[in-house]
Design a protein around this motif. Structure first.
Motif, mmCIF file in Angstrom:
data_model
loop_
_atom_site.group_PDB
_atom_site.id
_atom_site.type_symbol
_atom_site.label_atom_id
_atom_site.label_comp_id
_atom_site.label_asym_id
_atom_site.label_seq_id
_atom_site.Cartn_x
_atom_site.Cartn_y
_atom_site.Cartn_z
ATOM 1 N N ASN A 27 0.828 -1.196 0.000
ATOM 2 C CA ASN A 27 0.000 0.000 0.000
ATOM 3 C C ASN A 27 0.870 1.257 0.000
ATOM 4 O OD1 ASN A 27 -2.417 1.427 0.079
ATOM 5 N ND2 ASN A 27 -2.441 1.519 2.298
ATOM 6 N N ASP A 28 0.374 2.306 -0.614
ATOM 7 C CA ASP A 28 1.025 3.615 -0.558
ATOM 8 C C ASP A 28 -0.055 4.688 -0.570
ATOM 9 O OD1 ASP A 28 0.237 4.276 -3.249
ATOM 10 O OD2 ASP A 28 1.948 3.168 -4.001
ATOM 11 N N ASP A 29 0.349 5.903 -0.343
ATOM 12 C CA ASP A 29 -0.600 7.022 -0.316
ATOM 13 C C ASP A 29 -0.584 7.811 -1.612
ATOM 14 O OD1 ASP A 29 -1.334 6.386 2.282
ATOM 15 O OD2 ASP A 29 0.263 7.613 3.149
ATOM 16 N N VAL A 30 0.025 7.267 -2.650
ATOM 17 C CA VAL A 30 0.227 8.019 -3.888
ATOM 18 C C VAL A 30 -0.704 7.563 -5.007
ATOM 19 C CG1 VAL A 30 1.929 8.640 -5.646
ATOM 20 C CG2 VAL A 30 2.643 8.370 -3.266
ATOM 21 N N ASN A 31 -0.766 6.262 -5.249
ATOM 22 C CA ASN A 31 -1.473 5.733 -6.416
ATOM 23 C C ASN A 31 -2.974 5.610 -6.172
ATOM 24 O OD1 ASN A 31 0.779 5.085 -8.286
ATOM 25 N ND2 ASN A 31 1.438 3.854 -6.543
ATOM 26 N N THR A 32 -3.731 5.889 -7.223
ATOM 27 C CA THR A 32 -5.186 5.758 -7.150
ATOM 28 C C THR A 32 -5.574 4.298 -7.389
ATOM 29 O OG1 THR A 32 -5.500 6.126 -9.522
ATOM 30 C CG2 THR A 32 -5.484 8.088 -8.080
ATOM 31 N N PHE A 33 -6.790 3.963 -6.983
ATOM 32 C CA PHE A 33 -7.296 2.606 -7.238
ATOM 33 C C PHE A 33 -7.288 2.310 -8.730
ATOM 34 C CE2 PHE A 33 -9.091 3.020 -2.963
ATOM 35 C CZ PHE A 33 -8.832 1.767 -2.444
ATOM 36 N N VAL A 58 -4.825 -4.760 -0.858
ATOM 37 C CA VAL A 58 -3.651 -3.916 -0.601
ATOM 38 C C VAL A 58 -4.037 -2.737 0.275
ATOM 39 C CG1 VAL A 58 -1.996 -2.334 -1.666
ATOM 40 C CG2 VAL A 58 -2.393 -4.579 -2.686
ATOM 41 N N HIS A 59 -5.147 -2.106 -0.032
ATOM 42 C CA HIS A 59 -5.584 -0.921 0.710
ATOM 43 C C HIS A 59 -5.884 -1.247 2.174
ATOM 44 C CE1 HIS A 59 -7.419 2.973 1.423
ATOM 45 N NE2 HIS A 59 -8.493 2.357 1.897
ATOM 46 N N TYR A 60 -6.603 -2.335 2.399
ATOM 47 C CA TYR A 60 -7.037 -2.639 3.759
ATOM 48 C C TYR A 60 -6.034 -3.471 4.564
ATOM 49 C CZ TYR A 60 -11.532 -0.601 2.684
ATOM 50 O OH TYR A 60 -12.527 0.286 2.348
ATOM 51 N N CYS A 64 -0.541 -7.372 -0.735
ATOM 52 C CA CYS A 64 -1.264 -8.480 -1.364
ATOM 53 C C CYS A 64 -0.344 -9.169 -2.361
ATOM 54 C CB CYS A 64 -2.508 -7.965 -2.093
ATOM 55 S SG CYS A 64 -3.475 -9.251 -2.921
ATOM 56 N N THR A 65 -0.379 -10.491 -2.374
ATOM 57 C CA THR A 65 0.320 -11.254 -3.406
ATOM 58 C C THR A 65 -0.493 -11.149 -4.682
ATOM 59 O OG1 THR A 65 1.257 -12.797 -1.804
ATOM 60 C CG2 THR A 65 1.129 -13.541 -4.092
ATOM 61 N N VAL A 66 0.126 -10.632 -5.744
ATOM 62 C CA VAL A 66 -0.612 -10.413 -6.984
ATOM 63 C C VAL A 66 -0.240 -11.382 -8.098
ATOM 64 C CG1 VAL A 66 -1.046 -7.976 -6.501
ATOM 65 C CG2 VAL A 66 1.017 -8.624 -7.751
ATOM 66 N N LYS A 67 0.887 -12.085 -7.940
ATOM 67 C CA LYS A 67 1.298 -13.033 -8.978
ATOM 68 C C LYS A 67 2.267 -14.036 -8.363
ATOM 69 C CE LYS A 67 1.162 -13.919 -13.492
ATOM 70 N NZ LYS A 67 -0.083 -14.253 -14.152
ATOM 71 N N LEU A 81 5.929 -3.122 -12.630
ATOM 72 C CA LEU A 81 5.116 -2.561 -11.536
ATOM 73 C C LEU A 81 5.851 -1.401 -10.861
ATOM 74 C CD1 LEU A 81 3.761 -5.840 -9.887
ATOM 75 C CD2 LEU A 81 2.455 -4.201 -11.258
ATOM 76 N N LEU A 82 7.146 -1.583 -10.640
ATOM 77 C CA LEU A 82 7.951 -0.524 -10.020
ATOM 78 C C LEU A 82 8.038 0.701 -10.920
ATOM 79 C CD1 LEU A 82 10.827 -2.723 -8.535
ATOM 80 C CD2 LEU A 82 8.992 -1.572 -7.264
ATOM 81 N N GLU A 83 8.208 0.484 -12.232
ATOM 82 C CA GLU A 83 8.252 1.588 -13.187
ATOM 83 C C GLU A 83 6.935 2.353 -13.216
ATOM 84 O OE1 GLU A 83 9.349 -0.214 -16.898
ATOM 85 O OE2 GLU A 83 11.378 -0.671 -16.197
ATOM 86 N N ALA A 84 5.835 1.663 -12.935
ATOM 87 C CA ALA A 84 4.518 2.298 -12.913
ATOM 88 C C ALA A 84 4.265 3.037 -11.603
ATOM 89 C CB ALA A 84 3.423 1.266 -13.156
ATOM 90 N N GLY A 85 5.228 2.961 -10.673
ATOM 91 C CA GLY A 85 5.105 3.690 -9.426
ATOM 92 C C GLY A 85 4.519 2.896 -8.265
ATOM 93 N N LEU A 86 4.282 1.601 -8.469
ATOM 94 C CA LEU A 86 3.764 0.774 -7.373
ATOM 95 C C LEU A 86 4.932 0.276 -6.518
ATOM 96 C CD1 LEU A 86 1.330 0.838 -9.334
ATOM 97 C CD2 LEU A 86 0.864 -1.496 -8.671
ATOM 98 N N SER A 87 4.643 0.008 -5.263
ATOM 99 C CA SER A 87 5.628 -0.579 -4.367
ATOM 100 C C SER A 87 5.443 -2.091 -4.425
ATOM 101 C CB SER A 87 5.425 -0.095 -2.933
ATOM 102 O OG SER A 87 5.566 1.295 -2.863
ATOM 103 N N ALA A 88 6.462 -2.788 -4.925
ATOM 104 C CA ALA A 88 6.353 -4.236 -5.103
ATOM 105 C C ALA A 88 7.707 -4.891 -4.890
ATOM 106 C CB ALA A 88 5.828 -4.560 -6.505
ATOM 107 N N GLU A 89 7.665 -6.156 -4.510
ATOM 108 C CA GLU A 89 8.886 -6.946 -4.404
ATOM 109 C C GLU A 89 8.579 -8.405 -4.636
ATOM 110 O OE1 GLU A 89 9.387 -8.002 0.325
ATOM 111 O OE2 GLU A 89 10.477 -6.285 -0.464
ATOM 112 N N ILE A 90 9.613 -9.152 -4.998
ATOM 113 C CA ILE A 90 9.491 -10.593 -5.189
ATOM 114 C C ILE A 90 9.959 -11.272 -3.909
ATOM 115 C CG2 ILE A 90 10.265 -12.597 -6.500
ATOM 116 C CD1 ILE A 90 10.718 -10.725 -8.872
ATOM 117 N N VAL A 91 9.120 -12.156 -3.392
ATOM 118 C CA VAL A 91 9.495 -12.917 -2.189
ATOM 119 C C VAL A 91 9.471 -14.401 -2.487
ATOM 120 C CG1 VAL A 91 8.746 -11.191 -0.548
ATOM 121 C CG2 VAL A 91 7.125 -12.919 -1.313
#
Length: 91
Positions: A27-33, A58-60, A64-67, A81-91
Motif C-alpha cells: 500500500n502507498d498514499d500516492v497511487n489511485t485505485f 492492498v488498501h485494507y 497483497c500477493t498479486v502473482k 510494476l515498479l516503473e509504474a510507481g507501485l511498491s512491489a517486491e518478489i518474495v
C-alpha cells in the motif's frame, strides 16, 4: 517400500524443489485505485475484477500477493510494476 509409497515420496520431493516465488504489492498514499487496477490488468494479466479485489486487499491489509510463479517470469513483471510507481517486491 511399495511402489505407491515410493512414487508418493518422489512427488513430495519434486513439490519442495519447485518453490514458487510471489510478487507482493504494498500500500502507498500516492497511487489511485484506478491506476493500480489498470497496472495489474496490464502487467499481471489480471481480469478487472481480480485486479480490483487485489487493490482492495492492498488498501485494507497493507499488501497483497498479486502473482506467483518462477522468478524468471516474475522479475520483468515486478520491474514494470515498479516503473509504474507501485511498491512491489518478489518474495
Amino acid at each position: 517400500m511399495s511402489f505407491k509409497e515410493k512414487v508418493s515420496e518422489e512427488l513430495l520431493l519434486e513439490e519442495e524443489v519447485s518453490k514458487q516465488n510471489e510478487i507482493v504489492v504494498f500500500n502507498d498514499d500516492v497511487n489511485t485505485f484506478d491506476h493500480v487496477i489498470d497496472t495489474l490488468v496490464d502487467v499481471c494479466d489480471h481480469t478487472p475484477v481480480q485486479a480490483e479485489q487485489c487493490s482492495l486487499i492492498v488498501h485494507y491489509n497493507g499488501k497483497c500477493t498479486v502473482k506467483t510463479g518462477d522468478y524468471k517470469d516474475l522479475e520483468p513483471r515486478c520491474s514494470r510494476l515498479l516503473e509504474a510507481g507501485l511498491s512491489a517486491e518478489i518474495v
